[in-house]
Design an enzyme around this catalytic site. Structure first.
Site: not given
Length: 405
Positions: A44, A124, A127, A182, A196, A200, A298
């Site tokens: 992009r 790291e 997970v 969100g 998901d 993990k 996040g």
């Protein structure tokens, strides 16, 4: 030292931000070596970004630059991330990743290439986002035989279940709120159906027990069948419903691993984990239960874990870190349905006598507005297959595993 970032989405842009705003603390971790972002790979255009001069659409600009020693892969997905990462590792560059899907699917090949080339492959952030778990398990808990792991590994589903428990919202309404805030994608399948969390679980199981576990070996059930009626029955019994990834060691060469909704009794460290927060509980034979808690996703929490791995790579630029696990096997992960005993929550259309006839003494549950022909109860410990046999002839509404974590 020059570094590069592949993928300038939420996490990738966070990595660049953390590197630029935490120069002092990063320098302490690298023994004074500064990290300079030299290239950012993304297809992009970002013409208004302050880093516009660093962008490239050509992966070879990173691969062929001898001054770039460490690369952050925050692209997501398996391809082209796998191809790019393999080429970088083969060229002797260290790679750090937040890409759980890639590690779960291709971890053995990538770790093997890092071993052969003397580079490092660290992940790291794959997970628990900002929660430190990979390094503590591979270093701090190495003196333990890990007996089991249980984790709230997906913030979206935990947010939805929290809203159902605390605010009485339906699954559909809680999901819409998560999307509006969100926390959930437009297509939430990977979250709400447990995929998901499954990826993990694969990484945690591989790390804990030394053999790779693939997603197709982990039976996965999501939360879309959980209703407010289930929440109410469990709340009345002093418990909550969480989506848990669970891993149990059965022997030196056998484990069980699965993802599903689970009843967690109040008093457990996992019961109080609410909203988008994650928690991973590791049970060791020497240390007992250790719980890691924090933001599992996040921009900045995940970026902090990525940058920490980059710092580790800079410190070990001239030597290989001993890290990883071996190949998996088809019969390594056994079917938990006939190997693990646990209690179960059952909700069915039945009489009390029919329940007692099939299960003996059980713990009956109640809720406001409970229909006279509906029974909810907690069974004694049994396997899932035994539960299925005893429920033959029942009009079952729902069943949920009861955890001992």
């Amino acid at each position: 030292m020059k570094i590069a970032v592949m993928g300038y989405g939420t996490v990738g842009s966070g990595v660049v931000e953390v590197i630029e705003t935490h120069v002092s603390s990063i320098s302490k971790g690298t023994n004074g070596e500064k990290m300079e972002v030299a290239k950012i790979l993304d297809l992009r255009d970002f013409p208004d970004d302050s880093h516009a001069a660093l962008f490239t659409k050509d992966f070879n600009d990173i691969l062929n630059d001898p001054e770039i020693k460490v690369v952050a892969e925050t692209m997501g997905g398996v391809n082209p991330a796998f191809d790019f990462t393999m080429k970088l590792l083969k060229a002797g560059k260290s790679v750090v990743s937040s890409n759980k899907e890639l590690v779960a699917q291709k971890g053995p090949e990538l770790l093997q290439m890092a071993e052969e080339s003397g580079s490092n492959y660290l992940f790291e952030a794959s997970v628990g986002g900002g929660i430190p778990i990979i390094r503590p398990m591979s270093q701090c808990l190495v003196a333990n035989n890990i007996e089991g792991i249980a984790g709230i590994l997906n913030g979206t589903t935990n947010f939805i279940l929290t809203k159902m428990i605390e605010d009485g919202m339906t699954f559909a309404d809680a999901l819409k709120l998560a999307q509006d805030n969100g926390f959930a994608e437009k297509d939430p399948t990977a979250d709400v159906e447990g995929f998901d969390a499954c990826r993990k679980v694969c990484i945690l199981a591989s790390l804990a027990f030394g053999k790779h576990v693939y997603p197709n070996q982990v039976e996965t059930e999501g939360i879309s069948n959980i209703t407010l009626e289930d929440v109410s029955y469990i709340e009345g019994a002093n418990g909550v419903i969480k989506l848990l990834g669970q891993i149990k060691k059965l022997s030196d060469d056998k484990i069980a691993a699965f993802v599903s909704p689970a009843v967690v009794w109040n008093g457990s460290q996992l019961a109080s984990v609410n909203g988008v927060f994650n928690a991973i509980l590791v049970r060791g034979d020497a240390v007992g239960d250790v719980c890691f808690y924090g933001q599992g996703a996040g921009k900045l929490p995940t970026a902090s874990a990525v940058v920490a791995d980059m710092v580790d790579c800079v410190k070990h630029i001239d030597r290989k870190k001993f890290f990883g696990w071996g190949e998996g096997a088809e019969d390594y992960v056994v079917d938990y349905k006939d190997s693990i005993e646990m209690p179960f929550y059952v909700r069915a259309k039945a009489t009390e006598n029919k329940v007692k006839s099939a299960f003996g003494e059980v713990k009956f549950l109640s809720r406001i507005g409970q229909p006279s022909d509906e029974k909810a109860f907690i069974t004694d410990k049994m396997t899932q297959n035994e539960l299925s046999k005893r429920l033959e002839g029942f009009e079952v509404i729902n069943t949920i595993k009861v955890t001992n974590y």
